[in-house]
Scaffold this active site. Structure first.
Site, PDB file in Angstrom:
ATOM      1  N   VAL A  22      73.947  73.366   5.876  1.00  0.00           N
ATOM      2  CA  VAL A  22      72.853  73.853   6.720  1.00  0.00           C
ATOM      3  C   VAL A  22      73.086  73.623   8.203  1.00  0.00           C
ATOM      4  O   VAL A  22      72.284  74.062   9.032  1.00  0.00           O
ATOM      5  CB  VAL A  22      71.500  73.225   6.313  1.00  0.00           C
ATOM      6  CG1 VAL A  22      71.085  73.690   4.930  1.00  0.00           C
ATOM      7  CG2 VAL A  22      71.572  71.703   6.369  1.00  0.00           C
ATOM      8  N   ASP A 151      70.370  60.122  23.617  1.00  0.00           N
ATOM      9  CA  ASP A 151      70.762  61.524  23.445  1.00  0.00           C
ATOM     10  C   ASP A 151      69.534  62.369  23.133  1.00  0.00           C
ATOM     11  O   ASP A 151      69.547  63.206  22.229  1.00  0.00           O
ATOM     12  CB  ASP A 151      71.808  61.659  22.341  1.00  0.00           C
ATOM     13  CG  ASP A 151      72.578  62.972  22.444  1.00  0.00           C
ATOM     14  OD1 ASP A 151      72.563  63.586  23.533  1.00  0.00           O
ATOM     15  OD2 ASP A 151      73.203  63.376  21.456  1.00  0.00           O
TER      16      ASP A 151
END
Length: 465
Positions: A22, A151
């Protein structure tokens, strides 16, 4: 550090079935799989290149994986992606005989970045305010546990079935230096995607503190509010040069009076990206603004979520699997390089045609108006084809539209369009050189940009009064 936390567990190949790729990222690949005993789907993030396992020692990437699981477990809450355990086994698709990975909660609606790509712009206002608040809640909890993310960006904010946000990807997460003893030092390199990094992080001697995440949150807010990637055409060297000099994403075209609470949210994002780390608000302080903002639109959230889920389901059925990891935002939402920032940003309109607009002194809007009903990409393309003659005659903001189409318009075609004297001539070239051969995707992108720039024209041609 222990390899496995007290709440996580080992998961082997025998426990998993129905594997499906995915997404992919810098750390590795993400798969969806059904856990046979648990009875529900999970996400498996595998190390890139099938790092081998040795019972006597941990390889560097395996150690990073173990640390990520430990950090995710420590930061476990409603707004942080849940970790179930560590995978070790032989995936059914072959390759290296033994692989390791993280078994995580599956977020079936992808990420905020996916959302912006599909919508070709920002979410409805109620969802925008809820996302801003939920990310702040997650980050506040993270910092309360003396952890940093390092991040924080749209692709690392994942969405569940109801589009609630959860923080993900703790591969760069480290213990906050402000929580360490004076004789302890930070280990590892400064991480993060450079467009979301604070100016001080471009200094080679920088050691991250929690102000790093606060800056990233400010840029993330801008991205959600505008639906655009910051300075998309600028490379690392240019960003590293200009951000320390004070450049930030433009806010001039954001209509802060369009919706209640937006002015305060814009003020917050500017405070978060202040060049002085000490002046950036803590996430606890951010929550005071985001909670107040979301409270003004909470009654409209169900209608907004339903509208967006309908759009996502339509798009997913045509093009994508459940989770998508695109490389960048769609071209029509692209930003520009710093060198032409001021001139070209004037042509961008941040008012998104699919947005459920909740303005001051307006009644609750639970449903979407006729003018905001979602058309499929095929219907949008047909609209452009059927109205070709009128569009050539009546579209006035041609260069602004061409700018937003970005790489969809070839550089030579851009020059030809720019050289034409009238809007009609410019539009004729755009149809001949780009729209005619671009297919459904390009025409649908043109439709979305046109609807933002000239909504009354689109409404007139659609027969909407």
């Amino acid at each position: 550090m222990a390899l496995l936390s007290h709440t996580a567990e080992w998961v082997g190949s025998d426990s998993l079935e129905k594997w499906e790729l995915v997404g992919s990222g810098g750390f590795g690949h993400v798969y969806k799989a059904r856990h046979k005993d648990w009875g529900f789907d999970v996400a498996i993030k595998l190390l890139r290149d099938g790092v081998g396992y040795s019972s006597s020692a941990l390889m560097p990437k395996e150690k990073a994986l173990s640390e990520e699981v430990d950090h995710m477990d420590k930061a476990s809450c409603e707004f942080v992606l849940r970790v179930y355990g560590i995978y070790e086994g032989n995936p059914p698709f072959g390759g290296i005989s033994m692989q390791k990975g993280i078994v995580m909660e599956l977020m079936s609606s992808g990420s905020v970045q996916d959302l912006l790509v599909v919508l070709r712009g920002p979410p409805p206002w109620p969802l925008t305010f809820r996302l801003a608040h939920q990310v702040a809640l997650g980050m506040n909890f993270l910092h309360s546990r003396n952890l940093m993310h390092q991040d924080l960006k749209p692709s690392n904010v994942l969405l569940d079935d109801d589009l609630n946000a959860k923080l993900a990807d703790f591969g760069l997460c480290r213990v906050s230096t402000s929580a360490l003893n004076s004789n302890e030092k930070m280990t590892g390199e400064v991480g993060g995607t450079y467009k979301y990094m604070p100016p001080e992080a471009f200094d080679a001697s920088y050691e991250p503190v929690r102000a790093f995440d606060r800056y990233s949150y400010g840029i993330l807010l801008w991205t959600i509010v505008t639906g655009r990637e910051p300075y998309q055409m600028a490379g690392h060297s240019l960003v590293a040069l200009r951000i320390p000099e004070g450049d930030r994403p433009p806010c001039e075209k954001i209509n802060q009076r369009e919706v209640e609470g937006l002015e305060e949210l814009v003020d917050l994002m500017k405070m978060c990206w202040d060049e002085n780390p000490a002046k950036r608000p803590t996430f606890k302080e951010c929550l005071e603004v985001t909670e107040e903002g979301f409270s003004k639109h909470k009654k409209e959230i169900h209608g907004a979520v339903h509208h967006v889920l309908t759009r996502l389901e339509s798009h997913t059925s045509n093009q994508y699997s459940n989770i998508r990891v695109p490389l960048s935002f769609s071209p029509q939402t692209s930003d520009v390089s710093f060198s032409s920032f001021s001139e070209r940003s004037k042509s961008h309109d941040y008012k998104d045609a699919v947005r459920v607009t909740t303005t001051k002194n307006t009644s609750t809007q639970e449903s979407v108006s006729d003018s905001e009903k979602t058309l499929s990409d095929e219907d949008q393309a047909k609209f452009i084809d059927d109205n070709r003659a009128v569009l050539i005659q009546d579209v006035s903001e041609v260069m602004a539209i061409v700018d937003e189409l970005g790489d969809m318009v070839h550089s030579e075609t851009y020059s030809v369009i720019e050289s034409k004297q009238t809007s009609q001539e410019k539009m004729r070239v755009l149809f001949q050189k780009t729209l005619r051969s671009g297919g459904v995707t390009v025409k649908a992108s043109f439709y979305a940009v046109l609807k933002r720039h000239q909504p009354k024209l689109v409404e007139r041609l659609s027969g909407i009064n």
